[in-house]
Scaffold this active site. Sequence first.
Site, PDB file in Angstrom:
ATOM      1  N   LYS A  62       0.829  -1.248  -0.054  1.00  0.00           N
ATOM      2  CA  LYS A  62       0.103   0.092   0.114  1.00  0.00           C
ATOM      3  C   LYS A  62       0.828   1.125  -0.151  1.00  0.00           C
ATOM      4  CE  LYS A  62      -3.453   2.548   2.704  1.00  0.00           C
ATOM      5  NZ  LYS A  62      -4.380   2.597   3.964  1.00  0.00           N
ATOM      6  N   GLU A  91      10.937  -4.670   4.055  1.00  0.00           N
ATOM      7  CA  GLU A  91      10.975  -5.900   3.539  1.00  0.00           C
ATOM      8  C   GLU A  91      10.464  -6.078   2.186  1.00  0.00           C
ATOM      9  OE1 GLU A  91       9.610  -4.954   6.327  1.00  0.00           O
ATOM     10  OE2 GLU A  91      10.185  -6.144   7.885  1.00  0.00           O
ATOM     11  N   GLY A 149      -4.574  -1.420   4.810  1.00  0.00           N
ATOM     12  CA  GLY A 149      -3.787  -2.492   4.655  1.00  0.00           C
ATOM     13  C   GLY A 149      -4.404  -3.785   4.903  1.00  0.00           C
ATOM     14  N   ARG A 150      -4.833  -3.930   6.206  1.00  0.00           N
ATOM     15  CA  ARG A 150      -5.452  -5.257   6.817  1.00  0.00           C
ATOM     16  C   ARG A 150      -6.890  -5.464   6.353  1.00  0.00           C
ATOM     17  NH1 ARG A 150      -3.953  -1.901  10.845  1.00  0.00           N
ATOM     18  NH2 ARG A 150      -5.385  -1.011  12.123  1.00  0.00           N
ATOM     19  N   GLU A 158      -3.653  -6.078  15.236  1.00  0.00           N
ATOM     20  CA  GLU A 158      -3.270  -4.618  14.735  1.00  0.00           C
ATOM     21  C   GLU A 158      -4.368  -3.692  15.056  1.00  0.00           C
ATOM     22  OE1 GLU A 158      -1.829  -3.856  10.786  1.00  0.00           O
ATOM     23  OE2 GLU A 158       0.261  -4.441  11.750  1.00  0.00           O
ATOM     24  N   HIS A 198      -4.065 -32.088  19.685  1.00  0.00           N
ATOM     25  CA  HIS A 198      -2.821 -33.023  20.252  1.00  0.00           C
ATOM     26  C   HIS A 198      -1.706 -32.257  20.568  1.00  0.00           C
ATOM     27  CE1 HIS A 198      -5.328 -36.471  19.016  1.00  0.00           C
ATOM     28  NE2 HIS A 198      -5.822 -35.738  18.080  1.00  0.00           N
ATOM     29  N   LYS A 227       9.116   0.160  12.671  1.00  0.00           N
ATOM     30  CA  LYS A 227       9.793   0.331  11.563  1.00  0.00           C
ATOM     31  C   LYS A 227      10.816   1.209  11.479  1.00  0.00           C
ATOM     32  CE  LYS A 227       5.944  -1.020   8.167  1.00  0.00           C
ATOM     33  NZ  LYS A 227       5.112  -0.558   7.247  1.00  0.00           N
TER      34      LYS A 227
HETATM   35  O1  LIG Z   1       1.305  -2.765   2.390  1.00  0.00           O
HETATM   36  P1  LIG Z   1       2.435  -2.120   3.115  1.00  0.00           P
HETATM   37  O2  LIG Z   1       2.218  -0.607   2.981  1.00  0.00           O
HETATM   38  O3  LIG Z   1       3.645  -2.544   2.441  1.00  0.00           O
HETATM   39  O4  LIG Z   1       2.272  -2.499   4.506  1.00  0.00           O
HETATM   40  C1  LIG Z   1       2.437  -3.873   5.076  1.00  0.00           C
HETATM   41  C2  LIG Z   1       2.087  -3.857   6.313  1.00  0.00           C
HETATM   42  O5  LIG Z   1       3.192  -2.992   7.079  1.00  0.00           O
HETATM   43  C3  LIG Z   1       2.994  -2.760   8.608  1.00  0.00           C
HETATM   44  O6  LIG Z   1       3.397  -3.872   9.144  1.00  0.00           O
HETATM   45  C4  LIG Z   1       1.425  -2.626   8.927  1.00  0.00           C
HETATM   46  O7  LIG Z   1       1.499  -2.429  10.295  1.00  0.00           O
HETATM   47  C5  LIG Z   1       0.554  -3.526   8.425  1.00  0.00           C
HETATM   48  O8  LIG Z   1      -0.801  -3.078   8.330  1.00  0.00           O
HETATM   49  C6  LIG Z   1       0.720  -3.424   6.720  1.00  0.00           C
HETATM   50  O9  LIG Z   1      -0.001  -4.488   6.068  1.00  0.00           O
END
Ligand SMILES: O=P(O)(O)OC[C@H]1O[C@H](O)[C@H](O)[C@@H](O)[C@@H]1O
Length: 473
Positions: A179, A185, A240-241, A326, A357, A460
């Site tokens: 997003k 990463e 994002g989530r 989150e 189990h 971050k």
């Molecule tokens: O989609 P991006 O901007 O790369 O973000 C990826 C992720 O980054 C962080 O961990 C946020 O807390 C998440 O909510 C998000 O989904």
Amino acid sequence: MSSSPVTVLPFLRDGDGVVSFEDCGIRLDFGRQRLTMSDLNRLISFAEDRKLMENFLSMMNGNLVNRTENRAALHTALRSQTANAPHYQEINQAKQKMFLFAKKIRSGELKGCKGDSFTDIINIGIGGSEVGPKALYHAFHEVNPKIQIHFLSSVDGIIFDRIVGTVNPYKTLIIVSSKSFKTRETLVNAAEIDKWLQESGIKGTDRAKHIVVVSANPKAPNILNLPKENLFPMWDWVGGRFSVWGSVGLPDVIALGPEIFSEFLAGAYDMDCHVANSPLNRNFAALLALISYWNATRLGIMLQCILPYDERLRMFVSWVQQLEMESLGKSRQTNGMPVIGSTGQGVWGGHGDESQHSFFQWLREGTGKTSVDIIWCEKPGHNHSVLNKVLLSNARAQAEALVARDPLTPYFNGVTTIAIDELTPRRLGSLMAMYEHKTTMLGALFGINPFDQPGVEYGKKLSLVAENNPHHQ
Ligand SMILES: O=P(O)(O)OC[C@H]1O[C@H](O)[C@H](O)[C@@H](O)[C@@H]1O
């Protein structure tokens, strides 16, 4: 040593009143939760005072409900089936672009730079840009998929090598999904994959046939030196989530097909309509939220265990974990004041049968209190009737076993069962939308903002500082 006094808590099912009902092909039974009908009625009055439904409808109408970031939260618009939903035109345009691209890849009309049809997708993305599409793919991919998705999320070279070691770069499409297009990463993995493509001879303009981007950042194609047509858009008014319903779902639209994705959206819309139109005492999301609120604030239950008795829902657990933790892992209210008491629970779980189990002993006799959601599907997605009989018997039996704890200890579980008639893409859409609405409603009940994640952003920043510290090289 004196033992602490023990109060035997009532079950909701022991009183009068409806504790189980069905809609959207889902039967919810919350009778094994630890409260009485008069507690539930008081909770419903509290929800009315908190203007729970007004808040929900305000979110769906596009008001700036994400107050700390001054944004709307319009994930419901991504799956709306009516033209009067907010941002309908641009959402539809983006969806058509995604569907057309997927159709051309699936038919072989769009090919890699050497004329090969695509057989593999590497989705580079993390958090909300991974767990949703992974949950949908895991639920519905074929035994031998014609197009297989590989999810590259963390910056762990082992995963990287295992993925690139099994695919042919000329037959592979890379989707870089972020997003913000700022997540370290994702950008580092994208650069490493680009290097791999270039070393395989996919260079210059050929790269554009193999890499596309999904982002709300209009600079994303430029950052990867790709044409702007390679962008599939997102918007800052979808968190994002909550984003699996839009372009973040692109790998699924390609691998599973637009029809499956359309059904998935339709199921979410079914649930949106159920939640928007049902009274609080017959409203799946409101009841799940109110019981969770009760468990956290009154019973001190700070764990929520999700136990699907269905392989197809294995990845759904990770998706709910990010969604709830989150969104609700906050200790400040929207007005900036510290929260007094508890907010969101720790969410964990696994495949129900395997978990029996593994950690069920702890649930049955350990020194903890847990709220458990047991999920099963009445009709199996296979022909092994004996296996299914044993699996569903286990699910039903454990719903009882987990609440039958020693009454002389102060530890206990509350159980909700969620029985789905048959797991179709439509039902998965409904199930996921139900948990989304539970989560945002809990935000309103706790008085916190469920749409931001300042704690993650702080982490971050510190990671970047650590990366630039010569002592950590
Ligand atoms: O989609 P991006 O901007 O790369 O973000 C990826 C992720 O980054 C962080 O961990 C946020 O807390 C998440 O909510 C998000 O989904």
